[in-house]
Design a protein around this motif. Structure first.
Motif, PDB file in Angstrom:
ATOM      1  N   ASP A 158      10.139  -8.490  -9.040  1.00 30.28           N
ATOM      2  CA  ASP A 158      10.497  -8.280  -7.642  1.00 30.28           C
ATOM      3  C   ASP A 158       9.494  -9.063  -6.806  1.00 30.28           C
ATOM      4  OD1 ASP A 158      10.626  -7.323  -5.025  1.00 30.28           O
ATOM      5  OD2 ASP A 158      11.218  -5.308  -5.662  1.00 30.28           O
ATOM      6  N   ASP A 191       3.056  -8.411  -2.290  1.00 33.85           N
ATOM      7  CA  ASP A 191       2.068  -7.389  -1.921  1.00 33.85           C
ATOM      8  C   ASP A 191       0.792  -7.549  -2.741  1.00 33.85           C
ATOM      9  OD1 ASP A 191       3.668  -6.291  -0.068  1.00 33.85           O
ATOM     10  OD2 ASP A 191       4.304  -4.559  -1.280  1.00 33.85           O
ATOM     11  N   TYR A 192       0.984  -7.741  -4.035  1.00 34.11           N
ATOM     12  CA  TYR A 192      -0.191  -7.944  -4.893  1.00 34.11           C
ATOM     13  C   TYR A 192      -0.984  -9.162  -4.431  1.00 34.11           C
ATOM     14  CZ  TYR A 192       0.454  -4.536  -8.658  1.00 34.11           C
ATOM     15  OH  TYR A 192       0.518  -3.387  -9.392  1.00 34.11           O
ATOM     16  N   SER A 233       8.932  -9.220  -3.710  1.00 33.89           N
ATOM     17  CA  SER A 233       8.225  -8.570  -2.602  1.00 33.89           C
ATOM     18  C   SER A 233       7.037  -7.755  -3.129  1.00 33.89           C
ATOM     19  CB  SER A 233       9.160  -7.710  -1.747  1.00 33.89           C
ATOM     20  OG  SER A 233       9.478  -6.527  -2.418  1.00 33.89           O
ATOM     21  N   ILE A 234       7.201  -7.163  -4.317  1.00 36.94           N
ATOM     22  CA  ILE A 234       6.058  -6.464  -4.937  1.00 36.94           C
ATOM     23  C   ILE A 234       4.985  -7.490  -5.305  1.00 36.94           C
ATOM     24  CG2 ILE A 234       5.299  -5.064  -6.904  1.00 36.94           C
ATOM     25  CD1 ILE A 234       8.051  -3.782  -6.938  1.00 36.94           C
ATOM     26  N   SER A 235       5.432  -8.615  -5.857  1.00 35.39           N
ATOM     27  CA  SER A 235       4.480  -9.670  -6.211  1.00 35.39           C
ATOM     28  C   SER A 235       3.711 -10.117  -4.970  1.00 35.39           C
ATOM     29  CB  SER A 235       5.206 -10.876  -6.795  1.00 35.39           C
ATOM     30  OG  SER A 235       5.918 -10.504  -7.948  1.00 35.39           O
ATOM     31  N   THR A 276       6.591  -7.997 -12.396  1.00 37.68           N
ATOM     32  CA  THR A 276       7.055  -7.049 -11.379  1.00 37.68           C
ATOM     33  C   THR A 276       8.577  -7.116 -11.209  1.00 37.68           C
ATOM     34  OG1 THR A 276       6.901  -8.607  -9.545  1.00 37.68           O
ATOM     35  CG2 THR A 276       4.915  -7.351 -10.071  1.00 37.68           C
ATOM     36  N   ASN A 331       5.836 -12.416 -10.886  1.00 31.60           N
ATOM     37  CA  ASN A 331       7.271 -12.131 -10.912  1.00 31.60           C
ATOM     38  C   ASN A 331       7.751 -11.761 -12.309  1.00 31.60           C
ATOM     39  OD1 ASN A 331       7.690 -12.438  -8.194  1.00 31.60           O
ATOM     40  ND2 ASN A 331       8.224 -14.610  -8.349  1.00 31.60           N
TER      41      ASN A 331
END
Ligand SMILES: *Cc1c(COP(=O)(O)O)cnc(C)c1O
Length: 311
Positions: free
Chosen positions: A222, A228-229, A224-226, A220, A217
């Motif tokens: 964000d 995904d990773y 939601s991006i985290s 990113t 976090n």
């Protein structure tokens, strides 16, 4: 300045083939990225995490570096050694007020390399990331550059990402030991889509997902991006052997055998557990024919040489 001292050279870290009849039977190729060979004290991932932090300390024209660690911390000794080499002062805040600079080999070496050791009781040490506590530290040590415990900050992660540049193919699987998660998050951010990243936490009851998410976090911004990773990580919580630095005969036997049969040195805190987990995972896999696996040897061999001599 840094280049002249040549401490940030990784040419010693070879990518070694690990052969065995067991692997042949599985049809897989296993490689070991020997970051433990970078330097005997500024070892493995600690070196990677310090690289850009030390560069930043120079950029800031800092007098020295201040950081945190436990009694046997690989990070403390790496920081002491790196600072010593490049001509920066260093201060190590150590967990445990009962300790002193002669308590063990790690602390002795840190002092010998010029690190000023300050021993904190556990309650105070626990505040290591608190804003107010850090403000106080900066007041007590003006013009010192602060590196968090384990080198776990953005620059630390960026340094770990560079491991990928030294692996000349895209591996199918990569295994790495996990403490603060800076190394594994760095690897995660830089990996190719087709590589599965396997992490082996060495702390008991460690919430790997939460800790990785926290650090992700921060870069990113964000969640939601985290997320995904994070979904690209495979967690192996089967090899903590009871907790940090805990071990049993099976683990020690495994470490000794790995050295005897393959000349691969491992320690019982990090790499021994991660490599054990890799082998246990491999034993259960039946469809890895033609796959490549890389084990990241994160170093940390200080005090492990008895595993290599006593047989
Ligand atoms: C510190 C250390 C780790 C843990 O790395 P993190 O970036 O804190 O997750 C792994 N292996 C060795 C040998 C270490 O010294």
């Amino acid at each position: 300045m840094l280049d002249k001292k040549n401490i940030f050279n990784t040419s010693q870290s070879i990518l070694q083939t690990f052969d065995s009849p067991f692997l042949k039977g599985k049809g897989v190729k296993l490689f070991v990225k020997r970051d433990d060979l970078i330097h005997p004290l500024v070892s493995g991932n600690k070196w990677r995490k310090l690289k850009y932090n030390i560069a930043q300390a120079f950029k800031n024209k800092a007098d020295g570096v201040i950081t945190f660690g436990g009694a046997y911390s690989n990070h403390l000794i790496a920081t002491a050694s790196a600072c010593n080499k490049v001509g920066l002062k260093s201060v190590g805040l150590v967990r445990g007020e009962e300790l002193h600079p002669d308590s063990n080999e790690t602390l002795k070496k840190c002092s010998l390399m010029g690190m000023k050791l300050v021993f904190l009781d556990r309650m105070v040490y626990a505040m290591k990331n608190d804003v107010d506590f850090i403000k106080e530290l900066h007041a007590d040590y003006p013009n010192y550059y602060l590196v968090p415990e384990g080198g776990a900050n953005f620059l630390g992660m960026i340094g770990c990402q560079e491991i990928w540049n030294e692996i000349p193919f895209v591996p199918d699987h990569v295994f790495v030991a996990q403490g603060t998660t800076a190394t594994s998050v760095g690897l995660l951010l830089g990996k190719k889509e087709s590589t599965a990243l396997h992490v082996v936490p060495v702390l008991k009851g460690f919430d790997s997902q939460k800790e990785m998410l926290n650090l992700l976090n921060k870069v990113t911004f964000d969640s939601s991006i985290s997320g995904d990773y994070l979904s690209k990580v495979i967690f192996h919580a089967d090899a903590d052997f009871g907790g940090y630095a805990k071990y049993n005969d099976e683990l020690i036997d495994f470490i000794r055998k790995t050295y005897r049969n393959h000349l691969l040195p491992l320690d019982h805190v990090y790499t021994g557990k991660a490599f054990y987990s890799l082998i246990k995972w491999l034993e259960k896999q039946n469809q890895l024919e033609g796959k490549t696996i890389v084990f990241i040897h994160t170093g940390g061999l200080q005090g492990s040489s008895f595993y290599q001599s006593d047989f």
